[in-house]
Design a protein around this motif. Structure first.
Motif, mmCIF file in Angstrom:
data_model
loop_
_atom_site.group_PDB
_atom_site.id
_atom_site.type_symbol
_atom_site.label_atom_id
_atom_site.label_comp_id
_atom_site.label_asym_id
_atom_site.label_seq_id
_atom_site.Cartn_x
_atom_site.Cartn_y
_atom_site.Cartn_z
ATOM 1 N N GLY A 1 -89.603 -51.283 27.696
ATOM 2 C CA GLY A 1 -90.858 -52.028 27.743
ATOM 3 C C GLY A 1 -91.257 -52.466 29.134
ATOM 4 O O GLY A 1 -92.422 -52.763 29.383
ATOM 5 N N THR A 2 -90.299 -52.509 30.058
ATOM 6 C CA THR A 2 -90.596 -52.899 31.443
ATOM 7 C C THR A 2 -90.623 -51.695 32.381
ATOM 8 O O THR A 2 -90.807 -51.864 33.586
ATOM 9 C CB THR A 2 -89.552 -53.911 31.950
ATOM 10 O OG1 THR A 2 -88.243 -53.344 31.823
ATOM 11 C CG2 THR A 2 -89.629 -55.199 31.146
ATOM 12 N N GLY A 3 -90.399 -50.506 31.827
ATOM 13 C CA GLY A 3 -90.437 -49.299 32.646
ATOM 14 C C GLY A 3 -89.303 -49.208 33.646
ATOM 15 O O GLY A 3 -89.463 -48.618 34.714
ATOM 16 N N THR A 4 -88.157 -49.794 33.293
ATOM 17 C CA THR A 4 -87.020 -49.789 34.207
ATOM 18 C C THR A 4 -85.874 -48.958 33.640
ATOM 19 O O THR A 4 -85.881 -48.580 32.468
ATOM 20 C CB THR A 4 -86.518 -51.219 34.460
ATOM 21 O OG1 THR A 4 -86.162 -51.828 33.209
ATOM 22 C CG2 THR A 4 -87.585 -52.050 35.141
ATOM 23 N N GLU A 5 -84.892 -48.678 34.473
ATOM 24 C CA GLU A 5 -83.699 -47.941 34.063
ATOM 25 C C GLU A 5 -82.478 -48.826 34.272
ATOM 26 O O GLU A 5 -82.240 -49.318 35.377
ATOM 27 C CB GLU A 5 -83.553 -46.650 34.870
ATOM 28 C CG GLU A 5 -84.673 -45.647 34.637
ATOM 29 C CD GLU A 5 -84.431 -44.339 35.369
ATOM 30 O OE1 GLU A 5 -83.351 -44.227 35.994
ATOM 31 O OE2 GLU A 5 -85.294 -43.462 35.326
ATOM 32 N N MET A 6 -81.736 -49.042 33.200
ATOM 33 C CA MET A 6 -80.515 -49.830 33.267
ATOM 34 C C MET A 6 -79.418 -49.096 32.510
ATOM 35 O O MET A 6 -79.695 -48.348 31.574
ATOM 36 C CB MET A 6 -80.737 -51.222 32.652
ATOM 37 C CG MET A 6 -81.931 -51.984 33.212
ATOM 38 S SD MET A 6 -82.106 -53.620 32.460
ATOM 39 C CE MET A 6 -83.791 -54.035 32.928
ATOM 40 N N LEU A 7 -78.192 -49.304 32.901
ATOM 41 C CA LEU A 7 -77.061 -48.612 32.297
ATOM 42 C C LEU A 7 -76.390 -49.479 31.235
ATOM 43 O O LEU A 7 -76.182 -50.675 31.444
ATOM 44 C CB LEU A 7 -76.036 -48.229 33.370
ATOM 45 C CG LEU A 7 -76.546 -47.346 34.500
ATOM 46 C CD1 LEU A 7 -75.414 -46.999 35.454
ATOM 47 C CD2 LEU A 7 -77.190 -46.085 33.956
#
Length: 400
Positions: free
Chosen positions: A174-180
């Motif tokens: 929803g925030t357009g980010t990439e997290m592992l």
């Protein structure tokens, strides 16, 4: 003279007598409550609280039998095999009864056929938590960190496919980010890892993580709900804190029994639990946990399951040309887990998460690699697998 009719009638009455009186004499011996949650977790605390009240009410002990691990497979398989006499009960949440069927090709249980619902216990939303020593002090800080250095921002969960996993993946989408993602064996390991800074953040319940929050080892940034929690009224909602509009990450807990448990017994247990859950001290305790009582007729739980299974995750399997024919990607969250609109143009919200391979599924423990990933420096030496995304060499289309 031989008179068969009275003899047969007496036999029928003799056999039918105990059935009509079964629920009235229940329980006549101790009851076991099989739980898939570790000791000290929120569901465990509630089950023990309710169990103590029921023991007083019934005059028989209710023993909580905690069997955590394996995405709930261990506990629910044991409950499925238990006698349907009312003396073996269990608790399960949205992950066990509505999410797992959409994630795993093979389950050791069928959430609809193997169990009968007894009553709901509570519903709850989750909080966004970081270490008390973290430089991240707000949701905008978290989003900014993920955009600047996505490889360094990780989130943990207590199981692959859990509400905490899907909700966190939804926040990233929803925030357009990439997290592992880094999965852990249980909530105790997870929140300790967050407090130590082994992972950047996690979604969690206040019932389980509350002691670390009170000790200042965890910082709460927001609650993933449309309203603030009575447990932490000063903590803003995710939208108020600058996160995606309308995002809710919630779960529910239900009391269940093996299929075939007599309806009269189910109704008797249902009434007893509803009475206990309505007591002022129990309601007050649930409020401190951030849990909302959700007891009602057994059919309500069936509706929860049916509704959430109706919005189960869609699967997209990477083809052989991608080199991972056994890799499965989840691209749409169950509606009950995350309602964050439709980022990336997907109806009902999009998730970016890694699903266990067939080998991991067959082991009945998709967390097999999880704990080692988040223990101190191991997290840096063995980073969690990247979650598959379109254009990144794995799944690149959505199956309706």
């Amino acid at each position: 003279m031989f008179r068969p009719f009275p003899t047969v009638l007496s036999f029928v009455l003799l056999c039918s007598g105990p059935i009509t009186g079964y629920a009235e004499t229940y329980p006549a011996r101790p009851i076991h409550l099989i739980s898939p949650f570790p000791a000290g977790s929120g569901p465990d605390a509630v089950s023990r609280l309710v169990g103590e009240k029921l023991s007083q009410k019934w005059g028989q002990p209710l023993v909580v039998d905690a069997r955590p691990g394996g995405n709930g497979f261990i506990a629910l398989d044991a409950l499925r095999r238990a006698p349907a006499t009312g003396y073996e009960l269990g608790i399960a949440d949205i992950g066990h009864l509505a999410i797992n069927p959409g994630l795993f090709k093979k389950l050791p249980y069928d959430p609809v056929k193997d169990f009968v619902p007894v009553t709901g216990l509570y519903r709850n939303a989750f909080f966004v938590m970081v270490s008390g020593r973290s430089a991240i002090r707000s949701i905008p800080d978290l989003i900014a960190a993920a955009r600047v250095k996505p490889d360094n921002v990780t989130y943990g969960s207590w199981a692959v496919g859990s509400a905490g996993h899907l909700g966190a993946a939804q926040l990233a989408a929803g925030t357009g980010t990439e997290m592992l993602h880094v999965p852990y064996k249980d909530t105790a390991q997870l929140y300790t890892a967050v407090a130590n800074g082994d992972v950047t953040w996690a979604l969690g319940s206040y019932a389980t993580a509350g002691p670390l929050v009170q000790a200042g080892k965890l910082r709460v940034l927001a609650v993933a709900d449309k309203v603030r929690s009575p447990a932490l009224p000063d903590v803003p909602t995710l939208q108020e804190a600058g996160g995606p509009a309308g995002m809710e990450t919630e779960s529910w807990l239900a009391l269940i029994a093996p299929a075939g448990t007599p309806p009269a017994l189910v109704s008797s247990i249902n009434r007893a639990v509803r009475d206990v859950m309505g007591e002022p001290d129990v309601k007050a305790k649930l409020a401190t946990f951030g849990f909302m009582p959700a007891t009602g007729p057994a059919d309500v739980v069936r509706q929860w399951i049916d509704t959430d299974l109706g919005y189960r995750s869609h699967r997209a399997v990477a083809g052989p040309e991608r080199g991972r024919a056994d890799a499965t990607c989840l691209w749409q969250c169950p509606r009950a887990v995350s309602r964050a609109g439709a980022p990336h143009g997907l109806t009902g919200g999009a998730c970016r998460i890694r699903i266990p391979t067939s080998k991991e599924e067959n082991s009945h423990d998709s967390n097999a690699r999880g704990p080692a990933l988040g223990q101190g420096r191991m997290a840096r030496r063995r980073p969690a697998p990247r979650e598959y995304r379109p254009g990144h060499g794995q799944c690149d289309r959505v199956f309706p």
